[in-house]
Design a protein around this motif. Structure first.
Motif, PDB file in Angstrom:
ATOM      1  N   TYR A  24     -45.223 -29.399  40.834  1.00 41.08           N
ATOM      2  CA  TYR A  24     -44.338 -28.869  41.889  1.00 41.08           C
ATOM      3  C   TYR A  24     -43.153 -29.778  42.166  1.00 41.08           C
ATOM      4  CZ  TYR A  24     -48.710 -26.444  42.636  1.00 41.08           C
ATOM      5  OH  TYR A  24     -49.852 -25.719  42.432  1.00 41.08           O
ATOM      6  N   TRP A  25     -43.374 -31.102  42.135  1.00 42.80           N
ATOM      7  CA  TRP A  25     -42.421 -32.051  42.713  1.00 42.80           C
ATOM      8  C   TRP A  25     -41.915 -33.081  41.702  1.00 42.80           C
ATOM      9  CZ3 TRP A  25     -41.820 -29.351  46.805  1.00 42.80           C
ATOM     10  CH2 TRP A  25     -42.914 -28.784  47.471  1.00 42.80           C
ATOM     11  N   GLU A  26     -40.616 -33.346  41.739  1.00 47.96           N
ATOM     12  CA  GLU A  26     -40.085 -34.482  40.946  1.00 47.96           C
ATOM     13  C   GLU A  26     -40.712 -35.766  41.478  1.00 47.96           C
ATOM     14  OE1 GLU A  26     -37.616 -32.216  38.412  1.00 47.96           O
ATOM     15  OE2 GLU A  26     -38.404 -34.265  38.332  1.00 47.96           O
ATOM     16  N   GLU A  27     -40.778 -35.878  42.827  1.00 48.43           N
ATOM     17  CA  GLU A  27     -41.436 -37.013  43.491  1.00 48.43           C
ATOM     18  C   GLU A  27     -42.307 -36.450  44.614  1.00 48.43           C
ATOM     19  OE1 GLU A  27     -37.433 -38.780  44.584  1.00 48.43           O
ATOM     20  OE2 GLU A  27     -38.596 -40.610  44.256  1.00 48.43           O
ATOM     21  N   ASP A  28     -43.532 -36.914  44.728  1.00 46.83           N
ATOM     22  CA  ASP A  28     -44.406 -36.463  45.803  1.00 46.83           C
ATOM     23  C   ASP A  28     -44.388 -37.490  46.927  1.00 46.83           C
ATOM     24  OD1 ASP A  28     -47.679 -34.795  45.671  1.00 46.83           O
ATOM     25  OD2 ASP A  28     -46.158 -34.960  47.249  1.00 46.83           O
ATOM     26  N   VAL A  29     -44.882 -37.099  48.079  1.00 41.11           N
ATOM     27  CA  VAL A  29     -44.792 -37.959  49.280  1.00 41.11           C
ATOM     28  C   VAL A  29     -46.013 -38.865  49.414  1.00 41.11           C
ATOM     29  CG1 VAL A  29     -43.296 -36.369  50.555  1.00 41.11           C
ATOM     30  CG2 VAL A  29     -45.794 -36.132  50.719  1.00 41.11           C
TER      31      VAL A  29
END
Ligand SMILES: O=C(O)CCC(=O)C1=CC=C[C@@H](O)[C@@H]1C(=O)O
Ligand SMILES: [Mg+2]
Length: 369
Positions: free
Chosen positions: A323-328
């Motif tokens: 889903y994400w280029e970078e996750d939190v």
């Protein structure tokens, strides 16, 4: 434990690819993250799975913010809480708004696990050390694109492929997928796009050995689903129709469903999720953990829940990189050959990545006594 401070972050993250369902297409995900802090400085994190617009259910980011700020926080801030199971009862006077409730309750479960030096999985009673995961693919422009996407995910080892269907994008699509992948575990999610008038089309899906058809009929129905299940060989799985243990009990008693997709936000939190899991296990109804395109915080809660024993079907909790280029969070959620290894650190088991969070935070709200 005393909840001394609550912070809410309004987030906006762009997904790697647009996500299309029978309701529409979006690529920017706007959602809430919530952090609770206790009297000892321990923190816990929760994620609201409400979308920006009310296409999946009646809740939205803004309704969640309103309910959390104006009704739910006053019920927990500076209140002595011995166990997160109390939150369900504390919030009972407030009707519905399950995703808002689950956001706060989930953060308190994370905090409770950390205070008691438990992983969230252990606090919930889960024992699995790794979980099988599937992948959910939004509606594609055409069948060829869909087949190529599925080919990639099968090669990555995902244990189940979930595709979206709707009238006009169903039998031919499933036939083409089955021709291309005769043995892959395959399911279809209709997101309530059909009615009993479509029963002949839905019966045609029986020949493709689907593991289930998810929520074919209205999102608030269990009566017509019971009629449909009598006509179908393929098991019906309910998602949107199940908001509580009581809904699950009634649907199972009526024969409306043979599988339940548990989504923590939709049912109001981890305590209710566990109750539904336990009831389904007593009634031989397998469950799996649905997804809501979560960031790593919500994804971590899904991983912990999926360690309970009746989560015997692969869920929608794919790795962060889907889903994400970078996750939190660090580390990110990683699926290897269709498995996610359950983290062994306390609480949700992943650290919030504040630097990344700050970059995607649109607005913050702080509450303390
Ligand atoms: O989080 C994921 O990857 C799965 C998302 C997903 O399939 C869904 C999210 C929300 C609504 C639907 O489109 C569908 C579902 O109903 O399960
Ligand atoms: Mg669904």
């Amino acid at each position: 434990m005393l909840i001394k401070e609550i912070n809410i972050r309004k987030m906006k993250m762009t997904m790697k690819a647009p996500f299309t369902t029978s309701f529409g297409t979006f690529q920017d995900k706007e959602f809430l993250l919530l952090e609770v802090t206790d009297e000892l400085g321990n923190t816990g994190w929760g994620e609201s799975t409400a979308f920006h617009s009310p296409w999946y259910n009646e809740e939205t980011l803004e309704t969640n913010l309103h309910m959390i700020r104006d009704f739910l926080i006053p019920l927990v801030l500076d209140k002595e809480i011995a166990h997160p199971d109390e939150i369900n009862e504390l919030f009972a006077p407030i009707r519905k708004n399950n995703m808002a409730k689950a956001t706060v309750e989930g953060a308190i479960w994370d905090l409770y696990a950390k205070r008691n030096q438990l992983t969230l999985a252990q606090a919930l009673g889960g024992t699995a050390e790794k979980i099988e995961v599937g992948i959910s693919i939004g509606i594609q422009q055409n069948v060829e694109d869909l087949i190529e996407l599925v080919r990639g995910y099968v090669a990555e080892g995902y244990k189940r492929i979930k595709v979206k269907i709707k009238p006009g994008f169903d039998v031919d699509v499933i036939k083409a997928l089955r021709d291309a992948f005769p043995h892959v575990p395959l399911m279809a999610d209709a997101n309530s796009a059909y009615t009993l008038d479509d029963i002949d089309v839905l019966k045609q899906l029986d020949e493709f050995n689907l593991t289930m058809i998810e929520q074919p009929l209205a999102s608030d129905d269990i009566i017509d689903h019971a009629k449909l299940q009598k006509e179908l060989k393929t098991p019906i799985c309910l998602d949107e129709s199940i908001h509580s243990l009581e809904d699950a009990r009634k649907a199972i008693e009526l024969g409306s469903t043979k599988i339940i997709n548990i989504k923590i936000g939709r049912v109001g939190g981890l305590t209710e999720s566990k109750k539904i899991h336990d009831y389904c296990m007593e009634n031989d109804i397998p469950v799996w953990c649905g997804g809501m395109l979560e960031s790593g915080i919500g994804r971590a809660h899904n991983v912990a829940l999926t360690t309970l024993p009746n989560f015997i079907l692969p869920g929608d909790t794919a790795g962060s990189s889907r889903y994400w280029e970078e996750d939190v969070i660090t580390p990110e959620v990683v699926a290897v050959d269709g498995y996610i290894t359950v983290p062994t650190s306390y609480g949700i088991g992943y650290e919030p990545n504040i630097e990344v969070m700050d970059r995607f935070t649109v607005e913050t709200f702080n509450f303390k006594e």
